[in-house]
Write an enzyme that holds these catalytic residues in place. Structure first.
Site, PDB file in Angstrom:
ATOM      1  N   HIS A   1       1.383   5.438  -0.763  1.00  0.00           N
ATOM      2  CA  HIS A   1       0.899   6.784  -1.052  1.00  0.00           C
ATOM      3  C   HIS A   1       1.951   7.433  -1.938  1.00  0.00           C
ATOM      4  CE1 HIS A   1      -2.466   7.409   2.007  1.00  0.00           C
ATOM      5  NE2 HIS A   1      -2.152   6.120   2.043  1.00  0.00           N
TER       6      HIS A   1
ATOM      7  N   CYS B   1      -3.583  11.028   4.884  1.00  0.00           N
ATOM      8  CA  CYS B   1      -3.306  10.591   6.243  1.00  0.00           C
ATOM      9  C   CYS B   1      -3.478  11.779   7.173  1.00  0.00           C
ATOM     10  CB  CYS B   1      -1.892  10.021   6.349  1.00  0.00           C
ATOM     11  SG  CYS B   1      -1.499   9.430   8.006  1.00  0.00           S
TER      12      CYS B   1
ATOM     13  N   HIS C   1       0.867  -1.181   0.000  1.00  0.00           N
ATOM     14  CA  HIS C   1       0.000   0.000   0.000  1.00  0.00           C
ATOM     15  C   HIS C   1       0.905   1.232   0.000  1.00  0.00           C
ATOM     16  CE1 HIS C   1      -3.595   2.334   1.390  1.00  0.00           C
ATOM     17  NE2 HIS C   1      -2.644   3.098   1.898  1.00  0.00           N
TER      18      HIS C   1
ATOM     19  N   ASN D   1      -3.480   8.013  -1.982  1.00  0.00           N
ATOM     20  CA  ASN D   1      -2.970   6.709  -2.386  1.00  0.00           C
ATOM     21  C   ASN D   1      -2.460   6.741  -3.817  1.00  0.00           C
ATOM     22  OD1 ASN D   1      -3.859   5.040  -0.011  1.00  0.00           O
ATOM     23  ND2 ASN D   1      -5.816   5.902  -0.626  1.00  0.00           N
TER      24      ASN D   1
END
Length: 157
Positions: free
Chosen positions: A54, A85, A52, A94
């Site tokens: 960003h 975030c 994952h 993301n």
């Protein structure tokens, strides 16, 4: 090493997969093999590792490339690069699904994802979030009419 131990513990508790997450977008491709390697050294199979990323510093796609070289095949992304975030001022969203799918398509990786449908979803969402999507692919489409890959190939030769 700590990430590897936690990942192993999660798998031992029957987690389907472990998503290693760079939620503030500071990871770079040199770190990907180190972290994935630490998790693998704890016995976590590659097929149970997801990543994952960003894109705060513009390295999300490069990180995916580094992970693909290691055999990782599961990645999180979001239409238009939505996300962020709340605990990291300045952190962006993301990895944009459109950017990821475009790159994977170019590499010949079959995703089963229709890029045009993701773009349509991003354009729909953009009207509600109050800012342009973070997707570079969508930005390029907005700047110039789309061309087919064969048209792009012909114009560069």
């Amino acid at each position: 090493e700590a990430v590897g131990r936690v990942a192993r513990a999660l798998i031992e508790m029957d987690a389907y997969e472990v998503a290693l997450s760079d939620t503030i977008g500071i990871a770079h491709p040199g770190q990907v093999p180190v972290v994935v390697g630490a998790v693998r050294s704890e016995g976590v199979p590659l097929q149970r590792i997801a990543l994952h990323f960003h894109d705060t510093r513009g390295t999300a796609l490069a990180n995916v490339l580094a992970a693909l070289d290691l055999g990782v095949t599961t990645f999180d992304s979001s239409a238009g690069g939505l996300g962020g975030c709340p605990y990291a001022p300045g952190a962006t969203g993301n990895l944009a699904t459109e950017d990821l799918v475009y790159m994977l398509d170019g590499l010949g990786v079959t995703t089963g994802i229709d890029l045009a449908s993701v773009v349509a979803a991003t354009e729909f969402i953009a009207a509600y979030v109050g800012h342009a999507p973070a997707s570079r692919y969508v930005a390029a489409l907005r700047a110039a009419p789309p061309s087919t890959p064969s048209d792009a190939h012909r114009s560069s030769n």
